[in-house]
Design a protein around this motif. Structure first.
Motif, mmCIF file in Angstrom:
data_model
loop_
_atom_site.group_PDB
_atom_site.id
_atom_site.type_symbol
_atom_site.label_atom_id
_atom_site.label_comp_id
_atom_site.label_asym_id
_atom_site.label_seq_id
_atom_site.Cartn_x
_atom_site.Cartn_y
_atom_site.Cartn_z
ATOM 1 N N HIS A 210 56.156 47.551 33.207
ATOM 2 C CA HIS A 210 56.452 46.261 32.579
ATOM 3 C C HIS A 210 56.008 45.071 33.409
ATOM 4 N N ASN A 211 55.888 45.254 34.729
ATOM 5 C CA ASN A 211 55.538 44.141 35.604
ATOM 6 C C ASN A 211 54.087 44.175 36.059
ATOM 7 N N VAL A 212 53.268 45.024 35.432
ATOM 8 C CA VAL A 212 51.873 45.187 35.846
ATOM 9 C C VAL A 212 50.926 44.865 34.697
ATOM 10 N N ALA A 213 49.888 44.108 34.993
ATOM 11 C CA ALA A 213 48.785 43.883 34.051
ATOM 12 C C ALA A 213 47.521 44.432 34.709
ATOM 13 N N LEU A 214 46.936 45.438 34.098
ATOM 14 C CA LEU A 214 45.721 46.072 34.622
ATOM 15 C C LEU A 214 44.576 45.785 33.659
ATOM 16 N N GLN A 215 43.501 45.189 34.181
ATOM 17 C CA GLN A 215 42.357 44.850 33.343
ATOM 18 C C GLN A 215 41.076 45.448 33.915
ATOM 19 N N ILE A 216 40.187 45.818 33.024
ATOM 20 C CA ILE A 216 38.895 46.378 33.406
ATOM 21 C C ILE A 216 37.807 45.371 33.072
ATOM 22 N N MET A 217 36.895 45.157 34.022
ATOM 23 C CA MET A 217 35.744 44.289 33.796
ATOM 24 C C MET A 217 34.557 45.160 33.381
ATOM 25 N N PRO A 218 34.122 45.070 32.116
ATOM 26 C CA PRO A 218 33.008 45.912 31.663
ATOM 27 C C PRO A 218 31.727 45.617 32.438
ATOM 28 N N THR A 219 30.933 46.641 32.645
ATOM 29 C CA THR A 219 29.678 46.473 33.373
ATOM 30 C C THR A 219 28.717 45.565 32.634
ATOM 31 N N ASN A 220 28.772 45.574 31.294
ATOM 32 C CA ASN A 220 27.816 44.793 30.505
ATOM 33 C C ASN A 220 28.276 43.369 30.228
ATOM 34 N N THR A 221 29.236 42.866 30.999
ATOM 35 C CA THR A 221 29.716 41.505 30.794
ATOM 36 C C THR A 221 28.770 40.490 31.421
ATOM 37 N N GLU A 222 28.999 39.213 31.103
ATOM 38 C CA GLU A 222 28.226 38.133 31.699
ATOM 39 C C GLU A 222 28.574 38.004 33.188
ATOM 40 N N PRO A 223 27.697 37.379 33.990
ATOM 41 C CA PRO A 223 28.029 37.135 35.398
ATOM 42 C C PRO A 223 29.351 36.372 35.520
ATOM 43 N N HIS A 224 30.105 36.672 36.598
ATOM 44 C CA HIS A 224 31.398 36.029 36.782
ATOM 45 C C HIS A 224 31.605 35.694 38.254
ATOM 46 N N PRO A 225 32.622 34.909 38.599
ATOM 47 C CA PRO A 225 32.803 34.441 39.983
ATOM 48 C C PRO A 225 33.196 35.518 40.985
ATOM 49 N N GLY A 226 33.407 36.759 40.545
ATOM 50 C CA GLY A 226 33.798 37.807 41.478
ATOM 51 C C GLY A 226 32.636 38.616 42.009
ATOM 52 N N LEU A 227 31.417 38.254 41.647
ATOM 53 C CA LEU A 227 30.273 39.053 42.074
ATOM 54 C C LEU A 227 30.042 38.986 43.579
ATOM 55 N N ASP A 228 30.662 38.019 44.246
ATOM 56 C CA ASP A 228 30.540 37.932 45.704
ATOM 57 C C ASP A 228 31.468 38.895 46.429
ATOM 58 N N GLY A 229 32.452 39.466 45.722
ATOM 59 C CA GLY A 229 33.351 40.407 46.378
ATOM 60 C C GLY A 229 34.800 40.223 45.983
ATOM 61 N N ARG A 230 35.650 40.967 46.652
ATOM 62 C CA ARG A 230 37.074 41.040 46.347
ATOM 63 C C ARG A 230 37.770 39.680 46.463
#
Length: 291
Positions: A210-230
């Motif tokens: 109930h206290n967790v939100a888990l999301q998956i970033m699809p490989t075929n998505t547009e570029p996003h600000p996390g491409l530099d790392g964790r």
């Protein structure tokens, strides 16, 4: 008895690496020094020489001196046997609660302390499944793959440290936890097919809390600000926060509000581009069903 200068137990066990005290770990040094001094005082009060005491607890004289000098982290069995031999009524054995924490690398121990206090934890992970979500076999396979390789003892030390952080799921009241994982690492069968399947099942289990939100970033998505790392964001009851990003501020932890706003903006954008928590669980279920 010794082998190339290393103390060994009578049964031939070498005084392995991985139990040394990190000299830069001030708290760890203080604890081990205190425990070693206590052991020496009790041994001397019992009228035992180091060699005699070592024979009674099953370790060599050299190791006894190292522990008493605060240069060696004693195993739990050593403390239990020392407590029995010195008739310490549980006083020595009780020090294991502090001693065992010193076995974890300082930076991991510090991170665990922050996670234990946080009311909200947000993580974007791009190269692997986050350590808070890893099952033991997955964690061991990942750490074992590093080069140069860890010794067997250091390997178990690193695995134990990573798993110890997962006590965050047992806290009451529960913190708010949200994770964004890239799709690609979910396809990598770390540790073999069965371990991989159990790891995916663990993600489903955690993602349904109930206290967790888990999301998956699809490989075929547009570029996003996390491409530099964790990216990691931890928020605390008093309103303060700490963040870290591989791609910003040289990867160092930051707490300045203006810098935190940058990380929060990046993390918010990443969450918005990822699959919803419900769609992410369905994605993992589909991945499991394909095998």
């Amino acid at each position: 008895m010794s082998v190339d200068g290393e103390a060994v137990r009578p049964d031939g066990e070498v005084d392995e690496p991985g139990w040394e005290v990190d000299p830069d770990d001030e708290w760890g040094v203080a604890v081990i020094t205190m425990v070693g001094r206590q052991l020496k005082l009790l041994r001397e009060a019992a009228g035992l020489r180091a060699a005699e005491f070592g024979a009674l607890v099953g370790y060599g004289e050299d190791l006894v001196y190292k522990v008493e000098a605060g240069k060696r982290i004693p195993r739990r069995e050593y403390l239990v046997d020392a407590d029995r031999v010195l008739d310490a009524n549980g006083v020595i054995e009780a020090t294991w609660e502090d001693v065992k924490r010193i076995r974890y690398p300082k930076k991991i121990r510090d991170l665990g302390k922050l996670e234990a206090k946080a009311v909200e934890i947000g993580v974007y992970e791009c190269q692997s499944i986050n350590g808070l979500l890893q099952i033991p076999e997955h964690a061991r396979a990942l750490i074992q793959a590093r080069q140069p390789p860890y010794s067997p003892d250091d390997l178990e030390r690193m695995v134990a440290a990573r798993l110890a952080r997962q006590s965050v799921f047992e806290r009451d009241p529960s913190p708010s936890l949200h994770f964004v994982l890239e799709e690609a690492p979910l396809h990598r069968q770390v540790g073999g097919t069965m371990v991989w399947r159990r790891q995916l099942e663990r993600l489903l289990e955690v993602g349904r809390l109930h206290n967790v939100a888990l999301q998956i970033m699809p490989t075929n998505t547009e570029p996003h600000p996390g491409l530099d790392g964790r990216i990691e964001l931890l928020k605390f009851p008093d309103g303060t926060a700490v963040g870290r990003s591989d791609g910003a501020f040289n990867g160092r932890p930051i707490s300045e509000p203006k810098h935190l706003r940058i990380l929060e903006l990046r993390y918010g954008t990443i969450r918005a581009q990822a699959l919803t928590p419900r769609a992410s669980l369905a994605f993992i279920e589909q991945l499991l069903g394909e095998t």
